[in-house]
Design a protein around this motif. Structure first.
Motif, mmCIF file in Angstrom:
data_model
loop_
_atom_site.group_PDB
_atom_site.id
_atom_site.type_symbol
_atom_site.label_atom_id
_atom_site.label_comp_id
_atom_site.label_asym_id
_atom_site.label_seq_id
_atom_site.Cartn_x
_atom_site.Cartn_y
_atom_site.Cartn_z
ATOM 1 N N PRO A 97 33.654 15.459 -38.427
ATOM 2 C CA PRO A 97 34.796 15.847 -37.234
ATOM 3 C C PRO A 97 33.611 14.328 -36.617
ATOM 4 N N GLU A 98 34.399 13.318 -36.268
ATOM 5 C CA GLU A 98 33.947 12.758 -34.633
ATOM 6 C C GLU A 98 35.247 12.049 -34.002
ATOM 7 N N PRO A 99 34.725 10.983 -32.705
ATOM 8 C CA PRO A 99 33.857 11.201 -32.212
ATOM 9 C C PRO A 99 32.863 12.840 -31.733
ATOM 10 N N ILE A 100 32.194 13.082 -31.607
ATOM 11 C CA ILE A 100 31.717 14.151 -30.767
ATOM 12 C C ILE A 100 31.271 13.861 -29.358
ATOM 13 N N PHE A 101 31.194 15.148 -28.364
ATOM 14 C CA PHE A 101 30.453 15.164 -27.604
ATOM 15 C C PHE A 101 30.001 16.491 -27.352
ATOM 16 N N ASP A 102 28.777 16.187 -26.673
ATOM 17 C CA ASP A 102 27.702 17.681 -26.708
ATOM 18 C C ASP A 102 27.112 17.963 -25.552
ATOM 19 N N THR A 103 27.894 18.770 -24.382
ATOM 20 C CA THR A 103 27.425 18.956 -23.364
ATOM 21 C C THR A 103 25.605 19.700 -23.527
ATOM 22 N N GLN A 104 25.441 20.034 -24.074
ATOM 23 C CA GLN A 104 23.846 20.108 -24.211
ATOM 24 C C GLN A 104 23.222 19.008 -24.217
ATOM 25 N N ILE A 105 23.706 17.800 -24.855
ATOM 26 C CA ILE A 105 22.702 16.948 -25.445
ATOM 27 C C ILE A 105 23.021 16.087 -23.665
ATOM 28 N N ALA A 106 24.161 16.181 -22.667
ATOM 29 C CA ALA A 106 24.535 15.387 -21.923
ATOM 30 C C ALA A 106 24.142 15.897 -20.887
ATOM 31 N N ALA A 107 23.924 17.167 -20.706
ATOM 32 C CA ALA A 107 23.241 17.824 -19.036
ATOM 33 C C ALA A 107 22.064 17.324 -19.124
ATOM 34 N N PRO A 108 21.368 16.927 -20.082
ATOM 35 C CA PRO A 108 19.872 16.486 -18.781
ATOM 36 C C PRO A 108 20.036 14.973 -17.913
ATOM 37 N N LEU A 109 20.735 14.488 -18.653
ATOM 38 C CA LEU A 109 21.238 13.324 -17.742
ATOM 39 C C LEU A 109 22.031 13.088 -16.459
ATOM 40 N N LEU A 110 22.519 14.961 -16.034
ATOM 41 C CA LEU A 110 22.391 14.600 -14.992
ATOM 42 C C LEU A 110 21.504 16.166 -13.917
ATOM 43 N N GLY A 111 20.624 15.852 -14.571
ATOM 44 C CA GLY A 111 19.018 16.576 -13.939
ATOM 45 C C GLY A 111 18.803 18.059 -14.023
ATOM 46 N N PHE A 112 19.014 18.671 -15.455
ATOM 47 C CA PHE A 112 18.784 19.511 -16.112
ATOM 48 C C PHE A 112 17.813 19.545 -17.015
ATOM 49 N N GLN A 113 17.405 20.755 -17.529
ATOM 50 C CA GLN A 113 16.633 20.168 -18.590
ATOM 51 C C GLN A 113 17.088 20.384 -20.459
ATOM 52 N N GLU A 114 15.468 19.796 -20.950
ATOM 53 C CA GLU A 114 16.574 19.808 -22.459
ATOM 54 C C GLU A 114 16.681 20.539 -22.855
#
Length: 384
Positions: A97-114
């Protein structure tokens, strides 16, 4: 919020209509795979602002209409750490299914760890500590209790809230589209195809083997994958990776040789010993599939290490300018990939390329120069 528990086919049309009205939906799955090769799909959670549903795939034999609704390309699918969920969708439908938004991948752009865990995001964004009472639930058992259904539904209820907050913050920072390339990579079917011929590529330590040893590892890995698939057992239940490496190095060709190997699973050795010895004997006479250049160990010189140090300094500066952890922007290993020209280096794609990759590549190619002051590092276009 009332949870819709969908366990009859006649409930699907109304749910599909709900889905079709949404610009995005949050998804999660519950499955079992500890004792089997293929994950057993046990529950599908779906939510959007204002509603949540739990679908029982063990009770509904035809989920085709539901998949059609979910796969609508105008609807964004929001998940957390989505690889295993997408694997289930791919195995059931042959598509992703697409499009996908993965919050784990997005989180580092907000200062979270990888690769932050879901519980960390729920705690940080919502100040809620997740209930772990059903972490080890057997989701294949029926009936599910009200507590189990609530536990499963909470994951997508919270995911909806986190996604909304994430999008607002990413939009304010001008980073909402930075992840398009990262998410597009998740649509590659090769991530979810279980090809026995390529099973050896997943084994760490293969690049340290000689040609004959590598040929044996390739043969044993393919056999193990096919056997695990046909018997629907976890591959490591047959033989773990380190044992395949040991067999490739020691090369037993008789049952007596096999019995001398320490720590080998006696039950598996008795059952599969003959075929293992035959495979090893045959593979000893067969040239191996070649390793890709990037899988061959590169001996770095002191000069290489110094160059990587310089690149690391630029990464730290650009990361600080954008309030990011430098490791999120580029690890030392990724800088090494860039130095040695690996095309799939993350720094050559997506937001990382725009933030630092283009500049680092330019430094390596002599298009930029680097100079120092007591307070900063200055990068300028090279002058002919």
């Amino acid at each position: 919020m009332t949870i819709q528990y969908i366990n009859h086919a006649d409930q699907l049309p109304a749910l599909c209509e709900q889905i079709s009205q949404e610009p995005w939906i949050a998804l999660d799955t519950e499955f079992l795979r500890e004792k089997i090769y293929y994950p057993k799909f046990c529950l599908l959670q779906i939510a959007a602002p204002g509603w949540v549903a739990c679908v029982d795939p063990l009770s509904i034999t035809d989920l085709g209409p539901l998949f059609t609704a979910i796969y609508n390309p105008s609807i964004t699918k929001v998940l957390h750490s989505c690889r295993q969920d997408l694997e289930i969708f791919y195995q059931l439908t042959g598509r992703i299914p697409e499009p996908i938004f993965d919050t784990q991948i997005a989180a580092p752009l907000l200062g979270f760890q990888e690769n932050p865990g879901y519980a960390m995001l729920v705690s940080s964004f919502l100040n809620i500590n997740l209930n772990k009472a059903h972490t080890r639930t057997d989701w294949s058992a029926r009936p599910l209790s009200d507590d189990q259904i609530q536990y499963a539904a909470d994951d997508v209820i919270y995911l909806c809230k986190i996604y909304t907050m994430m999008c607002e913050q990413l939009d304010k920072l001008g980073r909402l589209n930075w992840l398009d390339n990262d998410f597009a990579l998740l649509n590659d079917p090769e991530l979810y195809q279980l090809s026995p011929e390529n099973a050896w590529l997943r084994i760490r330590g293969k690049n340290k083997l000689t040609g004959r040893q590598l040929s044996i590892l390739q043969s044993l890995s393919e056999w193990r994958e096919r056997t695990a698939q046909s018997e629907n057992k976890p591959r490591n239940w047959l033989f773990p990776d380190d044992m395949l490496l040991e067999l490739a190095k020691l090369q037993p060709v008789t049952l007596a040789d096999l019995a001398k190997i320490r720590n080998i699973n006696e039950r598996s050795a008795n059952r599969y010993g003959k075929v293992l010895c035959e495979l090893i004997a045959s593979a000893r006479q067969t040239p191996p599939k070649p390793l890709k250049e990037k899988e061959r160990p590169i001996k770095k010189t002191h000069q290489h290490e110094a160059i990587i140090d310089v690149l690391s300094a630029v990464v730290r500066i650009r990361a600080e300018e954008n309030s990011l952890n430098p490791v999120i922007l580029a690890t030392r290993n990724e800088l090494e990939q860039l130095l040695f020209g690996e095309e799939d280096c993350p720094l050559l794609h997506g937001w990382r390329y725009n933030m630092a990759g283009r500049e680092l590549q330019g430094l390596l190619q002599g298009q930029y120069t680097l100079s120092l002051t007591p307070d900063t590092v200055v990068i300028r276009p090279a002058v002919d």
